[in-house]
Design an enzyme around this catalytic site. Sequence first.
Site, PDB file in Angstrom:
ATOM      1  N   HIS A  52       0.821  -1.219   0.000  1.00 27.94           N
ATOM      2  CA  HIS A  52       0.000   0.000   0.000  1.00 27.94           C
ATOM      3  C   HIS A  52       0.857   1.272   0.000  1.00 27.94           C
ATOM      4  O   HIS A  52       0.754   2.083  -0.927  1.00 27.94           O
ATOM      5  CB  HIS A  52      -1.004  -0.039   1.154  1.00 27.94           C
ATOM      6  CG  HIS A  52      -1.698   1.264   1.389  1.00 27.94           C
ATOM      7  ND1 HIS A  52      -2.528   1.855   0.459  1.00 27.94           N
ATOM      8  CD2 HIS A  52      -1.650   2.123   2.444  1.00 27.94           C
ATOM      9  CE1 HIS A  52      -2.972   3.002   0.938  1.00 27.94           C
ATOM     10  NE2 HIS A  52      -2.450   3.193   2.137  1.00 27.94           N
ATOM     11  N   HIS A  76       3.573   6.934   5.421  1.00 28.14           N
ATOM     12  CA  HIS A  76       2.350   7.640   5.814  1.00 28.14           C
ATOM     13  C   HIS A  76       1.460   6.878   6.800  1.00 28.14           C
ATOM     14  O   HIS A  76       0.713   7.500   7.550  1.00 28.14           O
ATOM     15  CB  HIS A  76       1.552   8.089   4.586  1.00 28.14           C
ATOM     16  CG  HIS A  76       0.666   7.043   4.003  1.00 28.14           C
ATOM     17  ND1 HIS A  76       1.076   6.185   3.027  1.00 28.14           N
ATOM     18  CD2 HIS A  76      -0.624   6.704   4.271  1.00 28.14           C
ATOM     19  CE1 HIS A  76       0.092   5.363   2.705  1.00 28.14           C
ATOM     20  NE2 HIS A  76      -0.956   5.657   3.448  1.00 28.14           N
ATOM     21  N   GLU A  80       0.092   5.726  12.457  1.00 27.89           N
ATOM     22  CA  GLU A  80      -1.253   5.251  12.732  1.00 27.89           C
ATOM     23  C   GLU A  80      -1.285   3.746  13.004  1.00 27.89           C
ATOM     24  O   GLU A  80      -1.975   3.300  13.912  1.00 27.89           O
ATOM     25  CB  GLU A  80      -2.170   5.593  11.538  1.00 27.89           C
ATOM     26  CG  GLU A  80      -3.629   5.205  11.713  1.00 27.89           C
ATOM     27  CD  GLU A  80      -4.346   6.028  12.774  1.00 27.89           C
ATOM     28  OE1 GLU A  80      -3.758   6.991  13.289  1.00 27.89           O
ATOM     29  OE2 GLU A  80      -5.496   5.676  13.098  1.00 27.89           O
ATOM     30  N   ASP A  81      -0.551   2.980  12.227  1.00 24.77           N
ATOM     31  CA  ASP A  81      -0.747   1.524  12.250  1.00 24.77           C
ATOM     32  C   ASP A  81       0.403   0.713  12.826  1.00 24.77           C
ATOM     33  O   ASP A  81       0.319  -0.513  12.879  1.00 24.77           O
ATOM     34  CB  ASP A  81      -1.027   1.017  10.817  1.00 24.77           C
ATOM     35  CG  ASP A  81      -2.378   1.496  10.311  1.00 24.77           C
ATOM     36  OD1 ASP A  81      -3.227   1.823  11.148  1.00 24.77           O
ATOM     37  OD2 ASP A  81      -2.565   1.558   9.088  1.00 24.77           O
ATOM     38  N   ASP A 143      -3.358   8.358  -1.216  1.00 23.37           N
ATOM     39  CA  ASP A 143      -3.747   7.271  -0.311  1.00 23.37           C
ATOM     40  C   ASP A 143      -5.169   6.825  -0.630  1.00 23.37           C
ATOM     41  O   ASP A 143      -5.458   5.635  -0.786  1.00 23.37           O
ATOM     42  CB  ASP A 143      -3.635   7.803   1.128  1.00 23.37           C
ATOM     43  CG  ASP A 143      -4.115   6.805   2.165  1.00 23.37           C
ATOM     44  OD1 ASP A 143      -3.720   5.636   2.085  1.00 23.37           O
ATOM     45  OD2 ASP A 143      -4.888   7.217   3.061  1.00 23.37           O
ATOM     46  N   ASP A 263     -21.428  14.553 -27.659  1.00 26.24           N
ATOM     47  CA  ASP A 263     -19.967  14.438 -27.572  1.00 26.24           C
ATOM     48  C   ASP A 263     -19.437  13.458 -26.533  1.00 26.24           C
ATOM     49  O   ASP A 263     -19.033  13.796 -25.440  1.00 26.24           O
ATOM     50  CB  ASP A 263     -19.266  15.807 -27.461  1.00 26.24           C
ATOM     51  CG  ASP A 263     -19.699  16.646 -26.273  1.00 26.24           C
ATOM     52  OD1 ASP A 263     -20.668  16.280 -25.613  1.00 26.24           O
ATOM     53  OD2 ASP A 263     -19.045  17.659 -26.025  1.00 26.24           O
TER      54      ASP A 263
HETATM   55 MN    MN Z   1      -2.877   4.620   3.787  1.00 27.34          MN
END
Ligand code: MN
Length: 737
Positions: A52, A76, A80-81, A143, A263
């Site tokens: 990712h 990034h 957070e993870d 992201d 169009d």
């Molecule tokens: Mn992410």
Amino acid sequence: MATIEERYQHLEKTIRGYNISADFKQIRAAFEYAREHHGSQLRRDGTPYITHPLNVAQIIAEMRLDSESIIASLLHDCIEDTDSTYDDIAKKFGVTVADIVDGVTKLTRVHYTTMEEEQMENLRKMLFAMSKDIRVILIKIADRLHNMRTMEYQTPEKQRKKAFETMEIYAPIAHRLGMQKIKWELEDLSLKYLDPVGYEEITSALAKRSSEHQAFMDRVQEEIVAKLDELKIENTVYGRIKHPYSIYRKMYAQDKTIDEVYDLFAFRVLVNTVADCYNVLGVIHDLYKPVIGRFKDYIATPKPNMYQSLHTTVIGDEGIPFEVQIRTYDMHAIAEYGVAAHWKYKQGAQREDKEHTYEWIRRLLENQEDADAEDFIHNLKVDMFSDEVFVFTPRGDVTNLPAGATPIDFAYSVHSAVGNSMVGAKVNGRMVGFDYQLRNGDIVEILTSKNAKGPSRDWMTIAKSSEARSKIRQWFKKERRDENIANGRSAFEAELRHAGIPMSKAVAPEVLEKVLKPTNFNTLDDLYAAIGYGGYTAQKAVHRVREEVAAQSRAERAAAEAARQAAEKEQQKAEEQKAERKSRTKSEKGIIVEGLDNCLVKFAKCCTPVPGDDIVGFITRGYGVSVHRTDCPNASPERQKEEPGRWIRVSWGSDIRESYVTSLEVVCKDRSNLLVDISTALSTSKVGVAGLNVHTTSDGFAIFDLSINVTDRAQLDAVVTKLHNISSVIKVTRSVG
Ligand code: MN
């Protein structure tokens, strides 16, 4: 399937393609760091998590961003993870990278639950307010793009929620930042989950006819290229089918089937110079029949997001309409990647340039196409939305409050009843003090109770918004009136005793009336109540009483004195006026008429002279002297010869008036925003507008008849110059006849 290392090599190769001197050592280090920290985590599709961030970095590299952006995009999700921290990243990769990662993390933590249209704009603004560095937003968009690309592995509920968010928040942000290509992909991916049936209908219809479409596009492309080569215009030409979401919108907005959508095809012609763009336009209109009213010149007038291109719709030999967009390669880079392309140009530039970038974005966001110079300079100095803070209600609605706002402001912005019964506040689930300063993205919950005592007086100083303060004041006024009256009365009486004035004298009708009149109080109770809640002081009230009591006794004498003085003044004035009439030989309009005393003067409507103009007078039958400009056709030498006895010399006196009405005619090539530009020129010149008429001609001209107030010729000349400087203004003349 490519291995992780192969994907990384591909990323490096992409970066090398536009930035040979990128910091590959640190980029590699960031990749290793992220891989190590994400460890054995897996994505929902079963691939290692590191794919990712690698894909997000790949998108960022395709936007051709700088090394810091690539490093931050690899890292990034670390804060957070994983167990990685801001400090750790700052130590290894620098504070700038850590700040960007931290910014992305904060945006990730924002959870949207609202579906209401009017909330969306606030949500978009909040994202910008939270991203102090534009790269935070760009990485967040990348992201989201990768997450949408891999959304098929999520639950249907999550798919719909994310698709909605993407359609309403991220695609519009990409659009405002001018990132066309990414906006389209976000929209198409969202549509796939929001209306699977509609999406399927369009994509399968397109797929079924794809060879037919391809043949048509190849033919048109060949025709255009052949013609341009023949004319030796260096070119790149390609055709595309409009993207599914734009077809979808047209089908549903116009209630048409896919075959009826106008169009479906768009061609792009890329050339080297602006001059070539216009040449190509001529060639296209020569090859195919243009559709009237569909030509748009975004080169001369760029869109607010800096997009530049010529657009035209033409009809091919088979009767199939298609759009042609013509632009230079530079314009194309901006159109595809918008702010990212801009950021790239600014890379390594100085700070001022960076601020300039922010300013440019800010203006985009507010869509201030007509911001005047003063605003522009003011905006340069402030951060994006730094005077506002955006917070959530527990339901997920966004509220914006002034910067520095507290839970008290929030409570009163919901409803005064919520504020008045507030007993506590929670931010992000934790209890906070009433003076807690709210931050962007906070979720604020107000605890209320029926037994609440109501606001306390110090809330007035804690609250930041005038809305909250006035509601608090309101409460004190109303809710405790009896108590306030009693308190106010005793304070007033005490103060009276102190001043030695008996109560009977203070509340005597003739005194009381005078005391209340200059205030907003209708009755004595109102006054007491105001003293009671602190809106007025007893000292002030008693001071007025004392003054009034003293004044009453002086009143008659003073009145007599005033009357005598007035009479004296009146007489003096009359004498002065008489003397003035004798000594002066000019009229009240600032005109000296030779040989005539105090005659009636009017300004000719045909040529509306202003001080500074050469003028001449004409003795009318019945209405004194009419003043013309010497260059007025009605005062031409021929006319003067006809009735020589009635023309008279006049000149400007020294007591000219403040302003004179005069008329201008402005001839322009018609365009949008013309009226705005003309009004702006007039208002910045500080002239009053007495009348404004505009009519347009069938051949595309707009003629303005302006009636304006000016002080003199110098100001008038300045206005004329200003009007002349407006683009597409052809002629500015003073009206005659
Ligand atoms: Mn992410």
